[in-house]
Design an enzyme around this catalytic site. Structure first.
Site, PDB file in Angstrom:
ATOM      1  N   GLY A  20       0.825  -1.210   0.000  1.00 20.92           N
ATOM      2  CA  GLY A  20       0.000   0.000   0.000  1.00 20.92           C
ATOM      3  C   GLY A  20       0.856   1.255   0.000  1.00 20.92           C
ATOM      4  O   GLY A  20       0.610   2.214  -0.739  1.00 20.92           O
ATOM      5  N   ARG A  43       1.944  10.821  -8.876  1.00 19.08           N
ATOM      6  CA  ARG A  43       1.317  10.917  -7.545  1.00 19.08           C
ATOM      7  C   ARG A  43       2.154  10.277  -6.436  1.00 19.08           C
ATOM      8  O   ARG A  43       1.602   9.829  -5.411  1.00 19.08           O
ATOM      9  CB  ARG A  43      -0.070  10.257  -7.548  1.00 19.08           C
ATOM     10  N   SER A  90      -0.303  -5.003   5.615  1.00 17.36           N
ATOM     11  CA  SER A  90      -0.503  -5.285   7.035  1.00 17.36           C
ATOM     12  C   SER A  90      -1.998  -5.370   7.313  1.00 17.36           C
ATOM     13  O   SER A  90      -2.826  -4.953   6.498  1.00 17.36           O
ATOM     14  CB  SER A  90       0.146  -4.206   7.894  1.00 17.36           C
ATOM     15  N   ASP A 204      -1.368  -5.007  14.317  1.00 21.23           N
ATOM     16  CA  ASP A 204      -2.095  -4.565  15.509  1.00 21.23           C
ATOM     17  C   ASP A 204      -3.239  -5.550  15.752  1.00 21.23           C
ATOM     18  O   ASP A 204      -3.543  -6.362  14.891  1.00 21.23           O
ATOM     19  CB  ASP A 204      -2.642  -3.135  15.318  1.00 21.23           C
ATOM     20  N   ARG A 217       7.762  -4.651  13.032  1.00 22.63           N
ATOM     21  CA  ARG A 217       7.060  -4.535  11.735  1.00 22.63           C
ATOM     22  C   ARG A 217       8.018  -4.809  10.591  1.00 22.63           C
ATOM     23  O   ARG A 217       7.694  -5.493   9.638  1.00 22.63           O
ATOM     24  CB  ARG A 217       6.442  -3.140  11.584  1.00 22.63           C
TER      25      ARG A 217
END
Ligand code: ADE
Length: 234
Positions: A20, A43, A90, A204, A217
């Site tokens: 992402g 972008r 994630s 999480d 992570r």
């Protein structure tokens, strides 16, 4: 060139990894690939192509959410001939059997997004699912490496913040974790007969409120990346 990707024909590999976060795309390219060329800056959705153990592989940042990932997946498939797409992201754990740092392979993706219903004129609830060969290969590679891998349904939530949605009821129905993109990826893979898989590290947990540290992570993300890259070689 396509609307959101300024690459030329041939710049993008048949197999693309889809984080992402565009900075994750940069990290993956710099850490795991050789002979890397950046093909996209539009972008700041960075895209790179390189090789892993001699195989040409691309990494494309998708942004967050189903609408965003569907832009990149549509253009990768339609304009650049991509055949295999693996999301590497994630997710938040929803069941107690799923612990933080685990890797979840999304066998299917349930969603509260209207995108699936709209595709079928509200007549059926289509089930977006992973490609079985990718799923099986990723599971076997991860298990052989001794990693804790869970396989099952995930929730591709339309909103990160949404107290109105009863996630615990979904957990009662076996949904393992929540993320925001898999259903859109699987829908387009089904539409165009391409192979897709979402690999997710649990960052999480909704039940315990636990969160991974940034070092954890990174470590679990790297483990998941090895599974994705080795799967890409099969
Ligand atoms: N990605 C990682 N954790 C998440 C969460 N709790 N909800 C949605 N997407 C996530």
């Amino acid at each position: 060139m396509s609307t959101h990707i300024n690459a030329k024909n041939g710049d993008i590999a048949e197999t693309v990894l889809l984080p992402g976060d565009p900075l994750r795309a940069k990290y993956i390219a710099e850490t795991f690939l050789e002979d890397v060329v950046q093909y996209n800056t539009v972008r700041n959705a960075f895209g790179y192509t390189g090789t892993y153990k001699g195989k040409k592989i691309s990494v494309q940042g998708t942004g967050m959410g189903i609408p965003s990932i569907m832009i990149y997946v549509e253009e990768l498939i339609q304009e650049y001939g991509v055949e295999t797409l693996m999301r590497v992201g994630s997710a938040g754990g929803m069941k107690k059997e799923v612990e933080i740092r685990d890797v979840v392979l999304a066998q299917a993706a349930t969603t509260d997004s209207s995108v699936i219903k709209n595709t079928f004129d509200n007549q059926v609830d289509f089930s977006p699912i992973a490609d079985f060969d990718l799923l099986k290969t990723a599971y076997e590679i991860g298990s052989k490496k001794g990693m804790k891998i869970k396989v099952g349904n995930v929730l591709s939530a339309d909103r990160f913040y949404n107290k109105e949605l009863d996630k615990m009821k979904l957990a009662d129905y076996g949904v393992l974790a929540v993320e925001m993109e898999a259903a859109g990826l699987y829908l387009l893979a089904a539409k165009y007969n391409k192979k897709a898989l979402s690999l997710l590290t649990i960052s999480d947990h909704l039940l315990t409120g636990e969160e991974t540290t940034s070092e954890e992570r990174e470590k679990t993300f790297d483990d998941m990346m090895i599974i994705a890259l080795e799967t890409a070689l099969q």
